[in-house]
Scaffold this active site. Structure first.
Site, PDB file in Angstrom:
ATOM      1  N   SER A  20      -5.972   4.459  -3.117  1.00 19.28           N
ATOM      2  CA  SER A  20      -4.325   4.637  -3.491  1.00 19.28           C
ATOM      3  C   SER A  20      -4.143   6.115  -2.776  1.00 19.28           C
ATOM      4  O   SER A  20      -3.131   6.366  -2.176  1.00 19.28           O
ATOM      5  CB  SER A  20      -4.160   5.031  -5.126  1.00 19.28           C
ATOM      6  OG  SER A  20      -4.160   3.984  -5.729  1.00 19.28           O
ATOM      7  N   GLN A 165       3.310   1.835  -8.264  1.00 17.89           N
ATOM      8  CA  GLN A 165       3.638   1.302  -7.083  1.00 17.89           C
ATOM      9  C   GLN A 165       5.218   1.345  -7.278  1.00 17.89           C
ATOM     10  O   GLN A 165       5.796   1.860  -6.382  1.00 17.89           O
ATOM     11  CB  GLN A 165       3.061  -0.094  -6.622  1.00 17.89           C
ATOM     12  CG  GLN A 165       1.886   0.043  -6.413  1.00 17.89           C
ATOM     13  CD  GLN A 165       1.391  -1.424  -5.920  1.00 17.89           C
ATOM     14  OE1 GLN A 165       1.865  -2.306  -5.863  1.00 17.89           O
ATOM     15  NE2 GLN A 165       0.098  -1.118  -5.286  1.00 17.89           N
ATOM     16  N   ASP A 311      -6.936  -1.967 -12.287  1.00 16.03           N
ATOM     17  CA  ASP A 311      -7.998  -2.734 -11.348  1.00 16.03           C
ATOM     18  C   ASP A 311      -9.329  -3.063 -11.796  1.00 16.03           C
ATOM     19  O   ASP A 311      -9.955  -3.697 -10.812  1.00 16.03           O
ATOM     20  CB  ASP A 311      -7.855  -1.945 -10.000  1.00 16.03           C
ATOM     21  CG  ASP A 311      -6.444  -1.896  -9.270  1.00 16.03           C
ATOM     22  OD1 ASP A 311      -5.631  -2.660  -9.762  1.00 16.03           O
ATOM     23  OD2 ASP A 311      -6.056  -0.876  -8.452  1.00 16.03           O
ATOM     24  N   ARG A 342      -5.341 -12.411 -11.788  1.00 16.65           N
ATOM     25  CA  ARG A 342      -6.701 -11.966 -12.240  1.00 16.65           C
ATOM     26  C   ARG A 342      -7.010 -12.484 -13.702  1.00 16.65           C
ATOM     27  O   ARG A 342      -8.073 -12.535 -14.027  1.00 16.65           O
ATOM     28  CB  ARG A 342      -6.844 -10.498 -11.993  1.00 16.65           C
ATOM     29  CG  ARG A 342      -6.700 -10.393 -10.597  1.00 16.65           C
ATOM     30  CD  ARG A 342      -7.135  -8.538 -10.577  1.00 16.65           C
ATOM     31  NE  ARG A 342      -7.162  -8.439  -9.139  1.00 16.65           N
ATOM     32  CZ  ARG A 342      -6.988  -7.162  -8.637  1.00 16.65           C
ATOM     33  NH1 ARG A 342      -6.584  -6.190  -9.078  1.00 16.65           N
ATOM     34  NH2 ARG A 342      -6.915  -7.161  -7.264  1.00 16.65           N
TER      35      ARG A 342
HETATM   36  C1  S3P Z   1      -1.719   1.232  -7.171  1.00 13.86           C
HETATM   37  C2  S3P Z   1      -1.248   1.042  -8.157  1.00 13.86           C
HETATM   38  C3  S3P Z   1      -1.690  -0.489  -9.145  1.00 13.86           C
HETATM   39  C4  S3P Z   1      -2.632  -0.782  -8.546  1.00 13.86           C
HETATM   40  C5  S3P Z   1      -2.954  -0.731  -6.971  1.00 13.86           C
HETATM   41  C6  S3P Z   1      -2.752   0.372  -6.392  1.00 13.86           C
HETATM   42  C7  S3P Z   1      -1.294   2.411  -6.229  1.00 13.86           C
HETATM   43  O1  S3P Z   1      -0.682  -1.190  -9.006  1.00 13.86           O
HETATM   44  O2  S3P Z   1      -3.234  -2.020  -9.071  1.00 13.86           O
HETATM   45  O3  S3P Z   1      -4.227  -1.482  -6.597  1.00 13.86           O
HETATM   46  O4  S3P Z   1      -1.699   2.803  -5.248  1.00 13.86           O
HETATM   47  O5  S3P Z   1      -0.237   2.871  -6.528  1.00 13.86           O
HETATM   48  P1  S3P Z   1       0.566  -0.950 -10.042  1.00 13.86           P
HETATM   49  O6  S3P Z   1       1.007   0.160  -9.950  1.00 13.86           O
HETATM   50  O7  S3P Z   1       1.857  -1.977  -9.487  1.00 13.86           O
HETATM   51  O8  S3P Z   1       0.140  -1.423 -11.161  1.00 13.86           O
END
Ligand code: S3P
Length: 423
Positions: A20, A165, A311, A342
């Site tokens: 991230s 995200q 995750d 998952r």
């Molecule tokens: C991430 C947010 C997570 C995670 C992904 C990376 C990020 O997704 O599952 O692997 O870097 O912002 P969500 O925010 O949609 O849960």
């Protein structure tokens, strides 16, 4: 790839950089003024997709084994790409870059692999449209996405899902809006965007489950040292806890409280994990983790804990299958829209190995303690499923065979080598 059972795991490990944080370092470096230098950048396929998209948008990015260097173009310096922007398998790339592209005076098309084309994009299309963005997806609101120029307005968005995200996409579009933009989520999701954007010079504030950003900041290039990824460390944490006579020291793991849920869940399961050498790196809390074999017990994993370990749930389910007692995972319907579904991929593969596990609509129930046996694991091209079941293979009678095992290169290209070193 065949994973043999292990008698003991011993040694020390440096985990690759956080996925991230690596993505964000490229994105924010690209729209900042001046150079951004990044060390311990994750050279996984997803982060390389982010680099390739920003190169197509006119940003010069040097990538050497020691560091990456991004020659930032400033908030308004990106150039249209002649070709479509290919995000590969990366949900973070497509959702975050959409927020940036919504504010550009040119059109872009984003696409990715088969998994990306199945993942829901309505969650970003809806708030971006509310801001005035000109954005269309396929018939069922998936990729490919077409984004064209439009003037953006600040909004207060109440997100139905706790998703970093979605939050990051809206905050990034907020950089180009005409007034403040804020996002409220049901629970707090990872806050790397808020921390890093404010280090670059943006005015970002967070209160409870709401994050807000002011438009048109002057962003300045930064030096970023990326902490080790706790999501990657999780496989070795689980492996060291489950394999008898093990002691593993994992260096430099990012333990931001919005990401360290796996440690809190493990503690509830009576895991022996010690945090050593706690300090801060580039604004992110980091420490070393000393993990020793433990007799795990079942636990209830739910609510606000879920986004902080989303995750890690596949490997947590593997831990639960070997623990004494029942583990209930709930409030985790988001698992269905990750790189694979998952809930399905974890439950069917655990069942193949002989575990007592049932799927629920928002999680699963695992009655742990039944011995697991050899099986052929189909990870459905999902890196986290492949790694979680490699851990299961270490403790199963007869090990496991993982099909398409190379999918781990999405987030952890050296995973199998690191596992070999600890044997
Ligand atoms: C991430 C947010 C997570 C995670 C992904 C990376 C990020 O997704 O599952 O692997 O870097 O912002 P969500 O925010 O949609 O849960």
């Amino acid at each position: 790839m065949f994973i043999e059972p292990a008698r003991s795991l011993k040694g020390e490990l440096h985990i690759p950089g956080d996925k991230s944080i690596s993505h964000r370092s490229v994105m924010f470096g690209a729209i900042a003024n001046g150079r951004t230098e990044v060390t311990h950048f994750l050279q996984g396929a997803d982060c390389l997709s982010t680099i390739s998209c920003f190169r197509r948008l006119g940003v010069e990015i040097e990538n050497t084994p020691e560091r990456i260097c991004i020659h930032g173009k400033g908030l308004h310096g990106l150039r249209p790409s002649k070709e479509l922007l290919d995000v590969g398998n990366s949900g973070t790339t497509i959702r975050l870059i959409s927020g940036i592209l919504a504010g550009q005076p040119f059109a872009s098309v984003l696409d990715g692999d088969a998994s990306i084309r199945r993942r829901p994009m309505k969650r970003i299309i809806a708030p971006l449209r509310e801001m005035g963005a000109n954005l269309t997806g396929s018939e069922n609101n998936c990729a490919p996405l077409k984004i064209d120029h439009a003037a953006l307005h600040g909004i207060h968005y109440i997100s139905p899902v706790a998703s970093a995200q979605v939050k990051s996409c809206v905050l990034l579009a907020g950089l180009y809006a005409d007034s403040q933009t804020s996002v409220t989520e049901p629970y707090v999701s990872r806050n790397h965007t808020e921390l890093m954007l404010s280090a670059f010079g943006a005015q970002v504030s967070s209160q409870g489950t709401t994050a807000a950003i002011c438009p048109e900041p002057v962003l300045s290039g930064q030096n970023i040292d990326v902490p080790g990824d706790i999501s990657s460390a999780a496989y070795f944490i689980a492996a060291a806890l489950l394999v008898p006579n093990s002691e593993v020291l994992i260096h430099n793991v990012g333990v931001n409280p919005t990401r360290d849920g796996i440690l809190r869940a493990a503690q509830a399961m009576h895991a022996k994990i010690t945090r050593l050498n706690e300090h801060t790196v580039s604004g992110e809390p980091v420490c070393d983790l000393l993990v020793t074999s433990s007799n795990l017990t079942g636990a209830v994993i739910e609510g606000g804990l879920i986004p902080t370990l989303i995750d890690e749930i596949p490997v947590l389910a593997v831990m639960a299958a070997f623990a004494n007692g029942t583990t209930v995972i709930r409030d985790a319907a988001e698992l269905k829209v990750k790189e694979s579904n998952r809930i399905d991929t974890v439950v069917t593969n655990l069942q193949k190995m002989g575990a007592d596990v049932t799927a629920a609509d928002d999680g699963m129930v695992i009655h742990g303690g039944k011995p697991l046996h050899n099986a052929v694991i189909d990870p459905h091209a999902d890196h986290r499923i492949a790694m979680a079941f490699a851990v299961a293979g270490l403790c199963a009678e007869g090990g496991v065979e993982i099909e398409n095992a190379e999918c781990v290169s999405i987030s952890y290209p050296g995973f199998y080598q690191d596992l070999r070193v600890l044997r």
